[in-house]
Design a protein around this motif. Structure first.
Motif, PDB file in Angstrom:
ATOM      1  N   GLN A 125     -36.645 -26.730  13.236  1.00  0.00           N
ATOM      2  CA  GLN A 125     -36.041 -27.401  14.383  1.00  0.00           C
ATOM      3  C   GLN A 125     -36.027 -28.919  14.206  1.00  0.00           C
ATOM      4  N   GLN A 126     -37.078 -29.482  13.595  1.00  0.00           N
ATOM      5  CA  GLN A 126     -37.079 -30.930  13.376  1.00  0.00           C
ATOM      6  C   GLN A 126     -35.974 -31.338  12.407  1.00  0.00           C
ATOM      7  N   LYS A 127     -35.767 -30.521  11.392  1.00  0.00           N
ATOM      8  CA  LYS A 127     -34.677 -30.806  10.451  1.00  0.00           C
ATOM      9  C   LYS A 127     -33.330 -30.753  11.173  1.00  0.00           C
ATOM     10  N   GLU A 128     -33.164 -29.745  12.024  1.00  0.00           N
ATOM     11  CA  GLU A 128     -31.903 -29.614  12.759  1.00  0.00           C
ATOM     12  C   GLU A 128     -31.730 -30.723  13.790  1.00  0.00           C
ATOM     13  N   ILE A 129     -32.816 -31.187  14.402  1.00  0.00           N
ATOM     14  CA  ILE A 129     -32.730 -32.330  15.316  1.00  0.00           C
ATOM     15  C   ILE A 129     -32.178 -33.535  14.553  1.00  0.00           C
ATOM     16  N   GLY A 130     -32.649 -33.740  13.325  1.00  0.00           N
ATOM     17  CA  GLY A 130     -32.124 -34.823  12.494  1.00  0.00           C
ATOM     18  C   GLY A 130     -30.630 -34.672  12.231  1.00  0.00           C
ATOM     19  N   GLN A 131     -30.202 -33.438  11.953  1.00  0.00           N
ATOM     20  CA  GLN A 131     -28.775 -33.192  11.724  1.00  0.00           C
ATOM     21  C   GLN A 131     -27.967 -33.461  12.997  1.00  0.00           C
ATOM     22  N   ILE A 132     -28.487 -33.029  14.122  1.00  0.00           N
ATOM     23  CA  ILE A 132     -27.802 -33.250  15.401  1.00  0.00           C
ATOM     24  C   ILE A 132     -27.707 -34.745  15.685  1.00  0.00           C
ATOM     25  N   ASP A 133     -28.815 -35.463  15.505  1.00  0.00           N
ATOM     26  CA  ASP A 133     -28.810 -36.907  15.756  1.00  0.00           C
ATOM     27  C   ASP A 133     -27.787 -37.614  14.876  1.00  0.00           C
ATOM     28  N   ALA A 134     -27.729 -37.242  13.604  1.00  0.00           N
ATOM     29  CA  ALA A 134     -26.759 -37.856  12.690  1.00  0.00           C
ATOM     30  C   ALA A 134     -25.333 -37.553  13.148  1.00  0.00           C
ATOM     31  N   TRP A 135     -25.097 -36.331  13.561  1.00  0.00           N
ATOM     32  CA  TRP A 135     -23.760 -35.942  14.025  1.00  0.00           C
ATOM     33  C   TRP A 135     -23.389 -36.740  15.262  1.00  0.00           C
ATOM     34  N   LEU A 136     -24.314 -36.839  16.221  1.00  0.00           N
ATOM     35  CA  LEU A 136     -24.039 -37.576  17.462  1.00  0.00           C
ATOM     36  C   LEU A 136     -23.797 -39.068  17.168  1.00  0.00           C
ATOM     37  N   ARG A 137     -24.565 -39.648  16.247  1.00  0.00           N
ATOM     38  CA  ARG A 137     -24.351 -41.062  15.888  1.00  0.00           C
ATOM     39  C   ARG A 137     -22.960 -41.235  15.266  1.00  0.00           C
ATOM     40  N   ALA A 138     -22.579 -40.321  14.382  1.00  0.00           N
ATOM     41  CA  ALA A 138     -21.264 -40.426  13.733  1.00  0.00           C
ATOM     42  C   ALA A 138     -20.133 -40.221  14.737  1.00  0.00           C
ATOM     43  N   LYS A 139     -20.355 -39.361  15.704  1.00  0.00           N
ATOM     44  CA  LYS A 139     -19.348 -39.065  16.710  1.00  0.00           C
ATOM     45  C   LYS A 139     -19.131 -40.267  17.617  1.00  0.00           C
ATOM     46  N   GLY A 140     -20.200 -41.007  17.880  1.00  0.00           N
ATOM     47  CA  GLY A 140     -20.099 -42.181  18.760  1.00  0.00           C
ATOM     48  C   GLY A 140     -20.010 -41.794  20.226  1.00  0.00           C
ATOM     49  N   PRO A 141     -19.967 -42.828  21.058  1.00  0.00           N
ATOM     50  CA  PRO A 141     -19.958 -42.589  22.523  1.00  0.00           C
ATOM     51  C   PRO A 141     -18.730 -41.899  23.047  1.00  0.00           C
TER      52      PRO A 141
END
Length: 129
Positions: A113-129
């Motif tokens: 889950q921690q690895k996937e949280i990192g993937q989610i965070d990266a995706w959300l940062r790339a997606k932007g607001p």
């Protein structure tokens, strides 16, 4: 292990989804007649483990961001909250649990889950607001 993590994630997603209206027999009986508050509110007499599990569920329910209407963003944001709750639950198991298999699964949940949280965070940062 991946299948379990997927099932856990889907279970957490279902737990946080909009609940049926009160008075619905199936909803009222889904947890042995317990209200949502009873499932998430730590009470006197509960073990430390029960309080930890309930706190992780309460945090998940109160810290979930509002839906945006964008299915991808909503999925990622809501799944992140669920993963954080799963890690908290797993940490509670490691702190209080005794069974080697349950503890091993808890550690696997944390790692995955921690690895996937990192993937989610990266995706959300790339997606932007």
């Amino acid at each position: 292990m991946k299948a379990f993590a997927t099932i856990l994630g889907l279970g957490l997603l279902a737990a946080c989804s909009q609940q049926p209206a009160p008075g619905n027999t199936a909803a009222d009986n889904a947890h042995g007649g317990m209200s949502h508050d009873a499932m998430t509110t730590p009470m006197a007499g509960h073990s430390d483990a029960t309080r930890g599990f309930k706190q992780s569920m309460a945090d998940m329910m109160t810290k979930a961001p509002p839906y945006t209407g964008d299915a991808d963003v909503d999925f990622m944001q809501q799944m992140r909250v669920h993963h954080v709750a799963a890690v908290a639950m797993a940490r509670t198991e490691l702190t209080h649990g005794k069974d080697a298999e349950a503890r091993a699964l808890a550690q696997a949940v944390i790692d995955t889950q921690q690895k996937e949280i990192g993937q989610i965070d990266a995706w959300l940062r790339a997606k932007g607001p």
